[in-house]
Enzyme design. Structure first.
Site, PDB file in Angstrom:
ATOM      1  CB  ALA A 112      -1.088  -0.009   1.219  1.00  0.00           C
ATOM      2  CB  CYS A 233       4.692   1.164 -12.717  1.00  0.00           C
ATOM      3  SG  CYS A 233       5.927   1.055 -11.412  1.00  0.00           S
TER       4      CYS A 233
END
Length: 507
Positions: A112, A233
């Protein structure tokens, strides 16, 4: 080209993209795209557009997301300190949108920190359901806490644990799980040039091993009928299509839910799965074909950086979502079984207090007295003390004994001798109407900046807004910026003593 790309990386992308490679390479010469996401826990997106000092354009895949212009500095505006938005790369807003969160859901954000996606999840939950935000790195977990508190999140637990320990505690528990996996970061080279410099030292194989472990344990924590969104990503097929295909073969109860292609999105590429993965790891043709339902965001096709995402649906029976289900299970029933990490002034806006000694009891009466004297309503759920620290524990939180728990809920403050000291998290989690005493500082005023710098303010009695004729101006006062809570002050005899925490101050 402003970004110095590793030669090996350039060759790799040339092989993958073929005719599309020149257009991709030219994207590194284009300006970056900057984004912010409005915090709908505090303000509606359309309302923010009316008061925004920035030039904003919508991000197509996120209703609360907006591009802002290069040169604007939203991190240096008082609205940032009031938690009205989160500064976030536009492509990174997509994975949470794919989770399709409902307010009753129990959601895990497994990787997170620093909290961008956790705050996005929390806004969709709207203080209902349960959010467990976890990061296995202690220092990153501190940044996660700060962002969650600034956003005014009330229904979240913050953990600092390894996936395997969570899996043992939360079997088949969550409706939705987000895995924003650690990765080689190829999609961020334009944004963070340092990642390009380090790329050759951090191979896709290294990250694939971590991703495989994370996915394996996440599958154990998902309830039948639930959803995992796996995102990275990076452009690396080993960390994207190959990882998803391998997961499908090892977990036949899951299937890919195809992502709708729009806004420049393109599908995953089964043919990019390396041949050695198909042999050594025996990825089946069926699993390879399924990855065409995943999605890739390329910087030459969208106004954002590189991203990959897959929606993985558990094909078991539905788990439902009722009030009884959300509230099931004890919320740390044994007060002695768990002790929250001591809040740190620089990390969370809290301070003071000492760890409780064995057998030492803390009465909550000072907290309730504070509520009676300073608040007009009590938006708290299950109020609990863990040593001297007082939390509102979200409904449905299971027993957290044995886990490294950074926050077991909304941190309300600290019990001192015969008094209660409210936290900064309490202030920014309230609404203006929740306090009996408020003072509003215009966002464009020197006063607002002075307050955020931690300075004492001269405030005449008549500027303290009071709810009720019997309310005296003396005492804790909720300091707001254009009506949005930013912190506490203590008013007495024309002086507002600044309670804005040192670690949060405008510098």
């Amino acid at each position: 080209m402003s970004v110095q790309l590793p030669e090996t990386y350039v060759d790799k992308m040339k092989d993958l993209l073929e005719d599309e490679f020149p257009e991709f390479l030219s994207s590194y010469d284009q300006p970056r795209h900057y984004g912010l996401r409005v915090n709908t826990l505090k303000i509606a997106a359309d309302r923010f557009l009316r008061i925004s000092p920035f030039t904003l354009r919508p991000v197509p895949w996120c209703p609360e997301g907006f591009y802002y212009e290069e040169g604007e500095r939203p991190g240096k505006h008082p609205y940032y300190h009031a938690g009205l938005y989160y500064i976030q790369e536009p492509s990174a807003m997509l994975p949470v949108e794919l989770l399709n969160i409902k307010p009753c859901d129990k959601v895990l954000d497994l990787c997170a920190a620093p909290g961008g996606k956790s705050t996005q999840i929390a806004a969709k939950l709207q203080h209902a359901g349960l959010l467990v935000a976890n990061d296995n790195h202690p220092d990153r977990a501190k940044a996660l806490v700060k962002n969650m508190e600034l956003f005014g999140v009330r229904n979240a637990v913050v953990l600092n644990e390894q996936p395997e320990r969570l899996a043992a505690k939360f079997p088949s528990f969550f409706d939705k799980i987000l895995i924003d996996a650690p990765c080689s970061g190829e999609g961020m080279f334009r944004k963070e040039e340092e990642m390009a410099k380090q790329w050759e030292r951090h191979s896709p194989d290294k990250y694939a091993a971590m991703q495989r472990n994370i996915l394996k344990h996440a599958a154990k924590m998902l309830a039948p009928g639930g959803t995992i969104v796996y995102s990275t990503c990076t452009f690396s097929p080993e960390e994207n299509e190959a990882m998803v295909a391998e997961f499908l073969d090892r977990h036949p109860q899951f299937q890919v839910e195809p992502v709708r292609l729009a806004d420049g999105f393109v599908p995953g590429r089964a043919e990019w799965i390396p041949a050695e993965w198909r042999g050594e790891n025996a990825i089946s043709e069926k699993a390879a074909e399924a990855v065409q339902g995943t999605v890739r965001l390329w910087p030459h096709r969208v106004r954002g950086e590189g991203h990959f995402a897959a929606v993985l649906r558990h094909c078991g029976s539905g788990n439902g979502c009722t009030d009884d289900a959300i509230r099931s299970g004890p919320a740390n029933p044994d007060d002695t079984a768990f002790e929250a990490e001591r809040p740190r002034p620089g990390a969370s806006g809290a301070g003071g207090g000492k760890r409780r000694k064995a057998g030492e009891e803390y009465s909550l009466e000072p907290f309730f007295q504070f509520v009676r004297e300073h608040l007009s309503d009590s938006p708290f759920g299950n109020v609990r003390s863990f040593g001297p620290f007082v939390y509102s524990v979200p409904d449905g939180t299971p027993d957290l004994a044995g886990l490294h728990t950074v926050r077991p809920g909304w941190f309300l403050g600290t019990l001192k001798k015969n008094r209660f000291e409210p936290s900064h998290a309490l202030a920014v989690g309230l609404s203006e109407s929740s306090a009996l005493r408020t003072i509003d500082l215009p966002s464009g005023s020197p006063e607002a900046v002075s307050y955020l710098k931690g300075e004492t303010l001269a405030v005449p009695r008549e500027r303290i807004e009071r709810r009720g004729a019997a309310v005296e101006p003396k005492g804790y006062c909720l300091v707001c910026i254009d009506g949005y809570p930013a912190g506490w002050g203590k008013w007495m005899d024309g002086i507002l003593k600044n309670e804005y925490p040192a670690g949060w101050r405008w510098t």
